[in-house]
Design a protein around this motif. Structure first.
Motif, short mmCIF file in Angstrom:
data_model
loop_
_atom_site.label_atom_id
_atom_site.label_comp_id
_atom_site.label_asym_id
_atom_site.label_seq_id
_atom_site.Cartn_x
_atom_site.Cartn_y
_atom_site.Cartn_z
N HIS A 19 38.80 48.78 -13.68
CA HIS A 19 39.35 47.89 -14.70
C HIS A 19 40.30 46.85 -14.12
O HIS A 19 40.32 45.70 -14.60
CB HIS A 19 40.02 48.70 -15.81
CG HIS A 19 39.06 49.61 -16.52
ND1 HIS A 19 37.82 49.21 -16.95
CD2 HIS A 19 39.17 50.91 -16.86
CE1 HIS A 19 37.20 50.22 -17.53
NE2 HIS A 19 38.00 51.27 -17.48
N ASP A 56 39.54 42.98 -14.62
CA ASP A 56 40.55 42.12 -15.24
C ASP A 56 40.98 41.00 -14.30
O ASP A 56 41.29 39.89 -14.74
CB ASP A 56 41.75 42.94 -15.71
CG ASP A 56 41.45 43.71 -16.99
OD1 ASP A 56 40.31 43.64 -17.50
OD2 ASP A 56 42.36 44.41 -17.47
N ASP A 92 42.20 36.89 -22.54
CA ASP A 92 42.09 37.88 -23.62
C ASP A 92 41.36 39.14 -23.18
O ASP A 92 41.51 40.19 -23.81
CB ASP A 92 41.39 37.28 -24.84
CG ASP A 92 42.26 36.30 -25.59
OD1 ASP A 92 43.50 36.32 -25.40
OD2 ASP A 92 41.72 35.50 -26.37
N ALA A 93 40.60 39.06 -22.11
CA ALA A 93 39.86 40.24 -21.63
C ALA A 93 40.77 41.22 -20.87
O ALA A 93 40.43 42.39 -20.73
CB ALA A 93 38.71 39.80 -20.72
N ARG A 105 41.67 45.28 -22.03
CA ARG A 105 40.85 45.84 -23.12
C ARG A 105 40.65 47.34 -23.00
O ARG A 105 40.49 48.03 -24.00
CB ARG A 105 39.49 45.14 -23.19
CG ARG A 105 39.59 43.75 -23.74
CD ARG A 105 38.23 43.16 -23.98
NE ARG A 105 38.37 41.82 -24.51
CZ ARG A 105 37.43 40.90 -24.46
NH1 ARG A 105 36.26 41.20 -23.89
NH2 ARG A 105 37.63 39.71 -24.95
N ARG A 106 40.66 47.87 -21.80
CA ARG A 106 40.44 49.31 -21.59
C ARG A 106 41.73 50.07 -21.35
O ARG A 106 41.72 51.27 -21.08
CB ARG A 106 39.49 49.52 -20.41
CG ARG A 106 38.14 48.87 -20.58
CD ARG A 106 37.34 49.59 -21.64
NE ARG A 106 36.04 48.99 -21.81
CZ ARG A 106 35.62 48.40 -22.92
NH1 ARG A 106 36.40 48.33 -23.97
NH2 ARG A 106 34.42 47.89 -23.00
N ILE A 137 49.56 42.85 -18.88
CA ILE A 137 49.18 42.62 -20.28
C ILE A 137 50.37 42.04 -21.05
O ILE A 137 50.22 41.08 -21.83
CB ILE A 137 48.71 43.94 -20.93
CG1 ILE A 137 47.43 44.44 -20.26
CG2 ILE A 137 48.51 43.78 -22.44
CD1 ILE A 137 47.13 45.91 -20.52
#
Length: 133
Positions: free
Chosen positions: A19, A23, A33-34, A37-38, A68
């Motif tokens: 991830h 990212d 925005d991605a 997400r996880r 984030i």
């Protein structure tokens, strides 16, 4: 003798590596925005165990949370510029994959609660939540 079965920490490490790299690619493509997400899924499944390697997983997860948070707050001025996050993420992923301590001093200084008790409230709360699992 067969190989040892993967542990929850191994699975978390592998997820973080995957991830963080995904990212970083999203960041490079300006698909901000991605990013993350996880995150909730990985944080929810974070191992309850203690022992070797768990500390670096906490640092990596806290780093990801900080990334984030920086994105959510418009990339505020600070020690990590918007353009640096993806490279730092790749470094963290490489260190995890190689099963070694996080090498980047900025990442350790900013996201290792064991080394830096002055983390902001959000990161301190995440670290406490992970430690208490």
């Amino acid at each position: 003798m067969g190989a040892e079965a993967p542990t929850a920490a191994d699975a978390t490490r592998d997820q973080l590596v995957t991830h963080l790299r995904a990212d970083a690619a999203a960041h490079d493509a300006d698909l901000f925005d991605a990013i993350g997400r996880r995150f909730d899924d990985v944080a929810r499944r974070f191992p309850r165990a203690v022992g070797p390697g768990i500390g670096r997983l906490r640092v990596a997860l806290t780093f990801w949370d900080g990334w984030i948070d920086a994105r959510n707050n418009g990339w505020p001025d600070g020690p990590i510029h918007r353009s640096a996050w993806a490279g730092l993420a790749r470094g963290v992923a490489a260190d995890l994959e190689a099963d070694r301590e996080i090498a980047d001093p900025l990442v350790r200084e900013r996201f290792d609660v064991a080394a830096n008790t002055c983390l902001n409230d959000r990161m301190r709360a995440l670290t406490v939540r992970l430690r208490d699992r």
